[in-house]
Design a protein around this motif. Structure first.
Motif, PDB file in Angstrom:
ATOM      1  N   UNK A 114       5.927  26.284 -20.581  1.00 34.35           N
ATOM      2  CA  UNK A 114       5.507  26.378 -21.852  1.00 34.35           C
ATOM      3  C   UNK A 114       5.499  25.503 -22.787  1.00 34.35           C
ATOM      4  N   UNK A 115       6.715  24.795 -22.858  1.00 36.67           N
ATOM      5  CA  UNK A 115       7.305  23.766 -23.962  1.00 36.67           C
ATOM      6  C   UNK A 115       6.618  22.639 -23.923  1.00 36.67           C
ATOM      7  N   UNK A 116       5.905  22.435 -22.406  1.00 37.82           N
ATOM      8  CA  UNK A 116       5.097  20.907 -21.929  1.00 37.82           C
ATOM      9  C   UNK A 116       3.862  21.258 -21.658  1.00 37.82           C
ATOM     10  N   UNK A 117       3.354  22.687 -21.737  1.00 41.09           N
ATOM     11  CA  UNK A 117       1.892  22.829 -21.102  1.00 41.09           C
ATOM     12  C   UNK A 117       0.819  22.424 -21.768  1.00 41.09           C
ATOM     13  N   UNK A 118       0.873  22.164 -23.084  1.00 47.41           N
ATOM     14  CA  UNK A 118      -0.157  21.428 -23.886  1.00 47.41           C
ATOM     15  C   UNK A 118      -0.233  19.963 -23.913  1.00 47.41           C
ATOM     16  N   UNK A 119       0.939  19.499 -23.750  1.00 45.22           N
ATOM     17  CA  UNK A 119       1.307  17.849 -23.365  1.00 45.22           C
ATOM     18  C   UNK A 119       0.731  17.647 -22.063  1.00 45.22           C
ATOM     19  N   UNK A 150     -10.088  10.924 -25.687  1.00 39.28           N
ATOM     20  CA  UNK A 150      -8.861  10.335 -25.075  1.00 39.28           C
ATOM     21  C   UNK A 150      -7.581  10.362 -25.846  1.00 39.28           C
ATOM     22  N   UNK A 151      -7.867   9.767 -27.001  1.00 36.28           N
ATOM     23  CA  UNK A 151      -6.700   9.742 -27.889  1.00 36.28           C
ATOM     24  C   UNK A 151      -6.401  10.841 -28.531  1.00 36.28           C
ATOM     25  N   UNK A 152      -7.358  11.852 -28.966  1.00 37.28           N
ATOM     26  CA  UNK A 152      -7.077  13.176 -29.328  1.00 37.28           C
ATOM     27  C   UNK A 152      -6.475  14.125 -28.311  1.00 37.28           C
ATOM     28  N   UNK A 153      -6.716  14.078 -27.010  1.00 35.61           N
ATOM     29  CA  UNK A 153      -6.188  14.895 -25.996  1.00 35.61           C
ATOM     30  C   UNK A 153      -4.712  14.563 -26.019  1.00 35.61           C
ATOM     31  N   UNK A 154      -4.197  13.321 -26.011  1.00 40.89           N
ATOM     32  CA  UNK A 154      -2.978  12.898 -25.936  1.00 40.89           C
ATOM     33  C   UNK A 154      -1.993  13.490 -27.159  1.00 40.89           C
ATOM     34  N   UNK A 155      -2.533  13.093 -28.573  1.00 39.31           N
ATOM     35  CA  UNK A 155      -2.069  13.380 -29.658  1.00 39.31           C
ATOM     36  C   UNK A 155      -1.812  14.813 -29.949  1.00 39.31           C
ATOM     37  N   UNK A 156      -3.074  15.557 -29.906  1.00 40.37           N
ATOM     38  CA  UNK A 156      -2.915  16.839 -30.062  1.00 40.37           C
ATOM     39  C   UNK A 156      -2.281  17.774 -29.045  1.00 40.37           C
ATOM     40  N   UNK A 157      -2.516  17.164 -27.659  1.00 44.79           N
ATOM     41  CA  UNK A 157      -1.955  17.797 -26.812  1.00 44.79           C
ATOM     42  C   UNK A 157      -0.217  18.043 -27.089  1.00 44.79           C
ATOM     43  N   UNK A 158       0.252  16.778 -27.487  1.00 47.96           N
ATOM     44  CA  UNK A 158       1.649  16.749 -27.860  1.00 47.96           C
ATOM     45  C   UNK A 158       1.959  17.520 -29.204  1.00 47.96           C
ATOM     46  N   UNK A 159       1.212  17.439 -30.011  1.00 44.53           N
ATOM     47  CA  UNK A 159       1.297  18.011 -31.368  1.00 44.53           C
ATOM     48  C   UNK A 159       1.327  19.642 -31.171  1.00 44.53           C
ATOM     49  N   UNK A 160       0.712  20.198 -30.029  1.00 48.21           N
ATOM     50  CA  UNK A 160       0.501  21.603 -29.812  1.00 48.21           C
ATOM     51  C   UNK A 160       1.753  21.973 -29.191  1.00 48.21           C
ATOM     52  N   UNK A 161       2.704  21.449 -28.547  1.00 50.06           N
ATOM     53  CA  UNK A 161       3.811  21.830 -27.997  1.00 50.06           C
ATOM     54  C   UNK A 161       4.881  21.604 -29.265  1.00 50.06           C
TER      55      UNK A 161
END
Length: 535
Positions: free
Chosen positions: A435-440, A82-93
């Motif tokens: 695109x700029x919010x897709x990963x987040x 759960x923590x990784x999804x939020x952090x890396x999702x934001x970081x990917x954008x």
């Protein structure tokens, strides 16, 4: 009014299925193979850990993990995910998909291998080490969700995009299957070598000292497939949509995709300059404009994934308890420690082979024909129906003559989870956001799912306990029983059907059309002003 699309994006949308598509599926899919292997392998070895580290002399049953330890060992990787999804999702954008992609895989390889290590040989030290590394393993796994989905959606053409994203996710089925097969091979080899008696015959001798290697080998094996794909993952170019629409570097996007597709692509730098000057599509995640355009969509993707994972993870992580309850796995006291691992692995492998894996690939084959909405609604409907069919006449299914029927019905719930919302909840968030919010946004949706998985993992552990205090596992309070737990899961699936109506259908549309990134304002002319001016 729709703006003319960049040529590099049009070429991607209309590209024929090529080798690079399959390469991307394998590279991204092996991450999910490892994800599923690591997350579900733990359910195969929890009973063995209880026998090794929590044995009590003179007890009528083999040792089991105490409730707090069992819930921690099972759930800590989910919390990390759960923590990784939020952090890396934001970081990917923020940093780009490719730059972050290698970090997640490296973390998975290191922590998967380290999960089989331990400090000391006492229960507290071993469990603390296992939980520590499994949290960080989950953290890396969490990053793979938004990044793999986003990368595959941005590489794919619009005609078969759903099948490509679903194929990446379908590798989970092979990961679950592989965890069972590895456990079968390892436990069979150790059982042949040491041939321990059952617990009822010899409580001490039923758990040979060498059994401590079994759970370590099974968990550490998960590092191998991830390590094999690291080099190829690092060689993948950044997605054209991130480079062009987020980094605003159309020349680089055109160069990358021309090399991949082996065609000439015009960089169209003037169009990108217009995109840079256009602030209409620069709204943030917490803006009113995002809430107006995508608020209900985000509610739909988060709620359906949350509800699905409560049911899916409670079924998957605790299927050994359900199968024991109906007598498909013999009582623990009649088996040795190694023999129990073999029996649990055999049951999980059969269910994966007959229902889990086929369900995923039915989705891959039909998602771009039936559409995401129809498959998700159908899946939730049949999951609800089979849960109630299992729960209401539960006593009937516990009778010896009917237990094969129970396993068939239970397997069908897995089939329609995977040929249904377990796949579509992963696919859709990678398609409908800018695109700029897709990963987040995919990370937020996936994190909601993992919150549901935590509820399922922790809640079902206690809820499924017998109402009779004499029949509960050691250290657990009485629960509502498996029958009532299955009824609750049926109601949850019913709610999933309702929230599915908030999710749009992305089939056959470009990502920019779905996210409305290709819209532009029409400059009012004198004529249009006169037409709308009050008389």
């Amino acid at each position: 009014m729709a703006r003319e699309q960049l040529q590099v994006l049009s070429v991607l949308d209309s590209a024929k299925t090529q080798m690079y598509h399959f390469t991307a599926i394998v590279i991204a899919g092996m991450g999910f193979f490892t994800d599923a292997y690591d997350l579900f392998a733990i359910s195969l070895v929890t009973r063995l850990l209880g026998r090794i580290y929590y044995h009590k002399d003179g007890a009528p049953k083999p040792g089991t993990l105490p409730p707090t330890v069992a819930s921690s060992v099972t759930g800590v990787a989910l919390v990390g995910t759960l923590c990784g999804q939020l952090f890396f999702g934001w970081l990917g954008d923020k940093m780009g998909r490719k730059r972050v992609y290698g970090m997640t895989l490296a973390l998975m390889v290191i922590c998967s291998f380290a999960s089989g290590l331990s400090f000391g040989n006492e229960a507290k030290g071993v469990m603390a080490t296992l939980c520590f590394f499994r949290f960080w393993l989950g953290f890396g796994i969490g990053g793979d969700y938004p990044l793999s989905a986003t990368i595959m959606s941005e590489y794919a053409n619009k005609k078969t995009r759903g099948a490509f994203i679903a194929a990446v996710f379908a590798m989970q089925g092979f990961g679950i299957l592989a965890s069972g097969i590895v456990a079968l091979i390892v436990s069979a080899a150790f059982d042949h070598a040491f041939n321990a008696p059952s617990y009822a015959t010899d409580p001490i001798g039923s758990t040979v000292p060498q059994a401590d290697y079994i759970w370590r080998i099974i968990l550490m094996f998960g590092a191998i497939p991830a390590a094999l794909t690291y080099y190829w993952r690092m060689k993948m170019p950044e997605t054209a949509r991130y480079t062009a629409l987020v980094a605003k570097n159309a020349k680089q996007a055109a160069s990358d995709m021309a090399r991949v597709l082996q065609v000439e692509i015009d960089p169209e730098e003037q169009k990108v300059e217009k995109l840079v000057q256009d602030t209409k599509n620069s709204f943030g995640l917490f803006s009113k404009e995002f809430a107006r355009r995508h608020g209900l969509h985000l509610l739909g993707t988060t709620s359906t994934w949350f509800l699905l994972d409560i049911a899916f993870y409670s079924q998957n992580l605790f299927q050994k308890d359900v199968l024991s309850g109906i007598g498909w796995i013999p009582p623990a006291a009649t088996m040795s420690a190694v023999g129990e691992v073999y029996k649990v692995a055999k049951a999980q492998t059969l269910i994966a082979l007959c229902s889990t894996v086929p369900g995923y690939w039915f989705t891959v084959g039909l998602i771009d024909i039936m559409g995401r909405f129809a498959i998700q609604l159908m899946g939730f409907f049949f999951m609800t129906a089979f849960m109630f069919a299992l729960a209401i006449p539960y006593h009937h299914w516990t009778l010896h003559d009917n237990r094969i029927g129970f396993v068939v019905m239970y397997s069908l719930t897995f089939f329609f989870a995977n040929f249904g919302p377990n796949a579509t909840t992963f696919v859709v968030p990678a398609e409908i956001f800018p695109a700029r919010l897709r990963s987040t946004c995919h990370g937020i949706s996936a994190a909601a799912g993992k919150a549901g998985a935590i509820v399922g993992a922790y809640g079902f552990l206690y809820a499924a306990q017998s109402k009779d205090p004499k029949k509960t596992d050691a250290g657990y309070p009485t629960g509502i029983g498996i029958k009532n737990s299955l009824i609750v899961l049926g109601v949850i699936n019913l709610l999933g059907m309702a929230f599915t109506f908030l999710v749009p259908e992305p089939k056959g549309k470009s990502l920019e059309e779905l996210s409305r990134e290709n819209e532009e304002d029409i400059e009012p002319t004198p004529n249009t002003v006169n037409q709308i001016a009050p008389v």
